[in-house]
Design a protein around this motif. Structure first.
Motif, short mmCIF file in Angstrom:
data_model
loop_
_atom_site.label_atom_id
_atom_site.label_comp_id
_atom_site.label_asym_id
_atom_site.label_seq_id
_atom_site.Cartn_x
_atom_site.Cartn_y
_atom_site.Cartn_z
N TYR A 310 0.67 -0.95 0.30
CA TYR A 310 0.17 0.46 0.12
C TYR A 310 0.78 0.79 0.19
O TYR A 310 1.71 1.50 0.49
CB TYR A 310 -0.85 0.45 1.37
N PHE A 311 0.64 2.40 -0.77
CA PHE A 311 1.86 3.32 -0.94
C PHE A 311 0.83 4.26 -0.20
O PHE A 311 -0.29 4.46 0.91
CB PHE A 311 1.09 4.11 -2.20
N ASN A 312 2.18 4.89 0.92
CA ASN A 312 1.63 5.92 1.91
C ASN A 312 1.94 7.23 1.78
O ASN A 312 3.65 7.21 1.39
CB ASN A 312 2.89 5.46 3.20
N PRO A 313 1.25 8.37 1.52
CA PRO A 313 2.25 9.34 1.02
C PRO A 313 3.02 10.24 1.87
O PRO A 313 3.55 11.18 1.42
CB PRO A 313 0.39 9.73 0.24
N PHE A 314 2.36 10.05 3.23
CA PHE A 314 3.80 10.18 4.12
C PHE A 314 4.49 9.94 4.58
O PHE A 314 5.64 10.74 5.65
CB PHE A 314 2.97 10.19 6.00
N ALA A 315 5.51 9.21 4.08
CA ALA A 315 6.37 8.55 3.68
C ALA A 315 7.23 9.06 2.41
O ALA A 315 8.64 8.30 1.95
CB ALA A 315 6.49 6.54 4.24
N ASN A 316 6.56 9.48 1.31
CA ASN A 316 6.86 9.45 0.23
C ASN A 316 6.98 11.40 0.24
O ASN A 316 6.13 11.78 0.77
CB ASN A 316 5.90 9.53 -0.60
N ASN A 317 8.75 11.85 0.01
CA ASN A 317 8.86 13.27 -0.79
C ASN A 317 9.22 13.43 -1.93
O ASN A 317 9.74 13.03 -2.85
CB ASN A 317 10.25 13.58 0.07
N PRO A 318 7.90 14.05 -3.01
CA PRO A 318 7.56 14.53 -4.14
C PRO A 318 8.33 15.45 -4.39
O PRO A 318 8.93 16.37 -3.21
CB PRO A 318 6.04 15.51 -4.03
N ALA A 319 8.52 15.15 -5.69
CA ALA A 319 9.66 16.48 -5.87
C ALA A 319 9.42 18.28 -5.66
O ALA A 319 9.94 19.39 -5.92
CB ALA A 319 10.03 16.76 -7.46
N PHE A 320 7.84 18.50 -5.56
CA PHE A 320 7.09 19.76 -4.99
C PHE A 320 5.83 19.70 -5.15
O PHE A 320 5.36 18.34 -4.66
CB PHE A 320 7.55 20.51 -6.68
N THR A 321 5.33 20.60 -3.76
CA THR A 321 4.12 20.73 -3.65
C THR A 321 3.31 21.60 -4.46
O THR A 321 3.59 22.55 -4.95
CB THR A 321 4.60 21.54 -2.80
N TYR A 322 2.17 20.58 -4.69
CA TYR A 322 1.39 21.02 -5.72
C TYR A 322 0.41 22.61 -5.09
O TYR A 322 -0.26 21.90 -3.78
CB TYR A 322 0.60 20.33 -6.10
#
Length: 421
Positions: A310-322
């Motif tokens: 399962y994907f955890n968005p809190f453990a993911n660091n995207p390249a930018f903030t939309y």
């Protein structure tokens, strides 16, 4: 005679008071204080687990679900004679508009364990709060990709290779509800110019998807198409129903929240607050892992019990903030530009890109006519500063038709230049 009328009138007052009292008592007795009216656009498979769990924990309440899509919901709210207790749905613009006219009452929630944002992306605004988020990315058919001899794509740019021609699904933002943020994520994530050029290249390999958001996962599942730009919950729903799909989150991605709020005119305020608290509780958030739902909770602690893979968005660091507010403000303009640059000129765009690729293979990427043709193809009818300065406003058809003509003429000219004509 006059005396008789006066006595009758005097005697009628107690009777009138009694009738009024009986009416008021009957109205109180008829008022169903157990009923909680929830307006949503969520399908039955999402609502039912919440409904059952809530009524088990709060047996004093009974949910009444009122299904309305985004546009229908706003029309319904204008009818003050039909109150709603809770609004719970993925419709960012509706919540922003309703908050602006002060249609919500304050939420009496314990916010412990509920972050205000995720990677800078806000999870609550004013009197409404996110209950789950959906991520944008790629739905793929791994078996079909392997059979076609293609590498598995992990990034948006992977879909620009000529080998993907005719194998990609691209939603049209003016026709598909979840698509406007998806398009704007690429514009913000890569920059206005590079984002549009990326969309042009993807479009050259794509079939455009109009009405019907499940079209993308249906066609990818059958193998007619092999990848599509979409939002995770449609793919999750298809996977839960046995579709041979996988969803991938590129490095440059963003999230779309679903919110909940208690209406100011709620008839059952206590029940409304109870349901809102339940949806955001650990128990309610765990329901989002249900195989028929598979959405991303906004309470980080529940991810300790997430299903495998399962994907955890809190453990993911995207390249930018939309920037959601920026995207919403200029949505009408970016939708219209997409139609001018891609939708209404798709055939000319594909022809121009094919001619440029052919010339590049023959003459080299830096050949003068290749560079000239590419520069013309990538010239946009509007820069980002102008787009932001015009937002938000209503566009007229004359202006959008002019954009379409500009791009058509540029694609035609780019094709001629690349072909050496």
């Amino acid at each position: 005679m006059a005396r008789s009328l006066t006595i009758k009138a005097a005697l009628s007052w107690p009777i009138q008071i009694l009738i009024i009292w009986l009416i008021l008592v009957s109205q109180v007795s008829w008022a169903d204080t157990t009923k909680v009216i929830v307006m949503t656009s969520y399908p039955q498979e999402v609502v039912s687990p919440f409904e059952a769990a809530f009524e088990k924990q709060y047996p004093q309440y009974k949910l009444e679900i009122l299904w309305r899509q985004s546009r229908d919901a706003m029309a319904y709210f204008k009818d003050a004679s039909q109150p709603v207790d809770v609004y719970w749905t993925p419709a960012q613009r509706n919540f922003a508009q309703l908050e602006k006219i002060q249609a919500f009452q304050p939420l009496h929630l314990t916010l412990d364990g509920l972050p205000a944002s995720i990677n800078g992306f806000p999870l609550r605004e004013g009197n409404y709060i996110a209950t789950e988020i959906a991520g944008y990315g790629l739905a793929i058919n791994p078996q079909g990709i392997t059979a076609a001899g293609l590498p598995v794509p992990h990034d948006w740019h992977d879909l620009t290779h000529p080998a993907w021609r005719g194998k990609v699904a691209l939603p049209v933002p003016s026709k598909v509800g979840y698509a406007p943020p998806l398009i704007d994520i690429l514009l913000q994530g890569y920059g206005w110019q590079a984002g549009w050029n990326l969309l042009q290249e993807i479009a050259a390999n794509s079939e455009l998807v109009g009405m019907g958001s499940t079209f993308i996962t249906d066609d990818i599942a059958t193998g007619r198409l092999l990848a599509g730009l979409t939002i995770d919950f449609f793919t999750a729903s298809a996977i839960a129903n046995g579709a041979p799909l996988q969803f991938l989150y590129p490095e440059v991605t963003g999230y779309s929240p679903a919110h909940i709020a208690v209406m100011k005119q709620a008839a059952n305020q206590e029940g409304a607050q109870a349901f809102t608290s339940f949806v955001l509780s650990a128990q309610g958030q765990h329901l989002l892992f249900h195989p028929d739902i598979r959405k991303l909770p906004v309470r980080p602690s529940v991810y300790t019990d997430q299903p495998a893979g399962y994907f955890n968005p809190f453990a993911n660091n995207p390249a930018f903030t939309y920037d959601t507010k920026r995207g919403l403000a200029r949505q009408e303009i970016t939708n219209a530009l997409f139609d001018a640059i891609i939708t209404e000129n798709l055939a000319s765009l594909k022809q121009a890109i094919a001619a440029i690729q052919s010339a590049s293979n023959t003459l080299g990427e830096n050949a003068p006519q290749v560079l000239q043709a590419k520069k013309l193809l990538q010239s946009l009818p509007m820069d980002e500063a102008t787009a932001d300065s015009k937002a938000p406003r209503t566009l007229d058809t004359t202006e959008t038709a002019q954009w379409q003509k500009i791009m058509h003429d540029r694609y035609q000219a780019a094709t001629r230049i690349a072909a050496g004509l």
